[in-house]
Design a protein around this motif. Structure first.
Motif, PDB file in Angstrom:
ATOM      1  N   ASP A   1       0.776  -1.243   0.000  1.00  0.00           N
ATOM      2  CA  ASP A   1       0.083  -0.065  -0.056  1.00  0.00           C
ATOM      3  C   ASP A   1       1.051   1.116  -0.024  1.00  0.00           C
TER       4      ASP A   1
ATOM      5  N   HIS B   1       3.862   1.591  -1.536  1.00  0.00           N
ATOM      6  CA  HIS B   1       4.294   1.786  -2.640  1.00  0.00           C
ATOM      7  C   HIS B   1       3.108   2.454  -3.681  1.00  0.00           C
ATOM      8  N   ARG B   2       1.846   2.257  -3.522  1.00  0.00           N
ATOM      9  CA  ARG B   2       0.986   2.640  -4.315  1.00  0.00           C
ATOM     10  C   ARG B   2       0.753   4.412  -3.769  1.00  0.00           C
ATOM     11  N   LEU B   3       0.690   4.387  -2.382  1.00  0.00           N
ATOM     12  CA  LEU B   3       0.706   5.866  -2.099  1.00  0.00           C
ATOM     13  C   LEU B   3       1.878   6.756  -2.594  1.00  0.00           C
TER      14      LEU B   3
ATOM     15  N   GLY C   1       9.001   9.183  -3.421  1.00  0.00           N
ATOM     16  CA  GLY C   1       8.284   9.224  -4.637  1.00  0.00           C
ATOM     17  C   GLY C   1       9.240   9.627  -5.815  1.00  0.00           C
TER      18      GLY C   1
ATOM     19  N   HIS D   1       3.479   6.232  -5.194  1.00  0.00           N
ATOM     20  CA  HIS D   1       3.150   6.274  -6.749  1.00  0.00           C
ATOM     21  C   HIS D   1       2.154   7.316  -7.219  1.00  0.00           C
ATOM     22  N   ALA D   2       1.165   7.481  -6.212  1.00  0.00           N
ATOM     23  CA  ALA D   2       0.132   8.418  -6.367  1.00  0.00           C
ATOM     24  C   ALA D   2       0.331   9.725  -5.754  1.00  0.00           C
ATOM     25  N   ARG D   3       1.646   9.766  -5.275  1.00  0.00           N
ATOM     26  CA  ARG D   3       2.155  11.180  -4.435  1.00  0.00           C
ATOM     27  C   ARG D   3       1.008  11.491  -3.446  1.00  0.00           C
ATOM     28  N   GLN D   4       0.771  10.662  -2.778  1.00  0.00           N
ATOM     29  CA  GLN D   4      -0.194  10.850  -1.414  1.00  0.00           C
ATOM     30  C   GLN D   4       0.822  10.934  -0.238  1.00  0.00           C
TER      31      GLN D   4
END
Length: 195
Positions: A37, A39-41, A173, A43-46
């Motif tokens: 999760d 890594h997804r955050l 990121g 990538h999404a710049r969150q």
């Protein structure tokens, strides 16, 4: 900043306190989530940065390695009421593991499969508190980072198969990072090996 819950509990009080002493005007917002999760955050710049697990503890840029451990409510697997004797299991061993996309879940299943030990996933959660509660109940064996094992639980050895070490790595990121993010990343890299 993102971090898995067990790393947050084990390392971040000291890291945040020492960073806050050096940079008292910097506010850090913390998100607790499993590595996939995070890594997804990223990538999404969150989130700007995360401490993540990697399966290869010898990979480049590893800030620390941590041993995974089998954890139970009693000192040995045989003392749990799972149908185990000194020669191994006579019934299926119940496991309480992180969600199936987590490295410790995969490591536990791979180790049990390689040892030809029968097991079932009785409980799955990304909550360290949930895994600890199930281990404390004595209803299942869990897997967690050795440093995160509470004092009232036991690290179990043979006949359970050995578990691997994981690498801990600071991930950011894509693109250039602010001086603040670089300073926090450098601080983690310098402090984490000594905690």
């Amino acid at each position: 900043f993102g971090c898995p819950e067990d790393y947050l509990i084990a390392f971040f009080p000291a890291l945040l306190k020492s960073f806050g002493t050096i940079y008292p005007d910097i506010e850090i917002k913390v998100v607790s989530a499993p590595t996939p999760d995070l890594h997804r955050l990223l990538h999404a710049r969150q989130i700007d940065m995360a401490l993540v697990s990697v399966a290869d503890p010898t990979a480049t840029d590893i800030a620390r390695t941590e041993q995974l451990a089998w954890v139970g409510s009693k000192p040995t697997l045989e003392l749990h009421d799972f149908g185990v004797d000194t020669h191994g299991p006579t019934t299926t061993i119940p496991l309480a593991l992180a969600a199936s996309n987590a490295l410790d879940h995969k490591a536990a299943c791979d180790a049990m499969d390689a040892a030809h030990m029968p097991y079932k996933i009785s409980y799955a959660s990304n909550s360290l508190a949930g895994l600890i509660a199930v281990a404390r109940s004595g209803l299942a064996i869990s897997v967690m980072m050795q440093k995160a094992v509470p004092n009232d639980l036991y690290i179990l050895k043979s006949p359970l198969p050995p578990l691997p070490k994981l690498g801990l790595k600071v991930a950011t990121g894509e693109g250039p990072q602010s001086p603040t993010i670089n300073a926090f990343g450098d601080h983690i890299g310098k402090m984490l090996p000594f905690l």
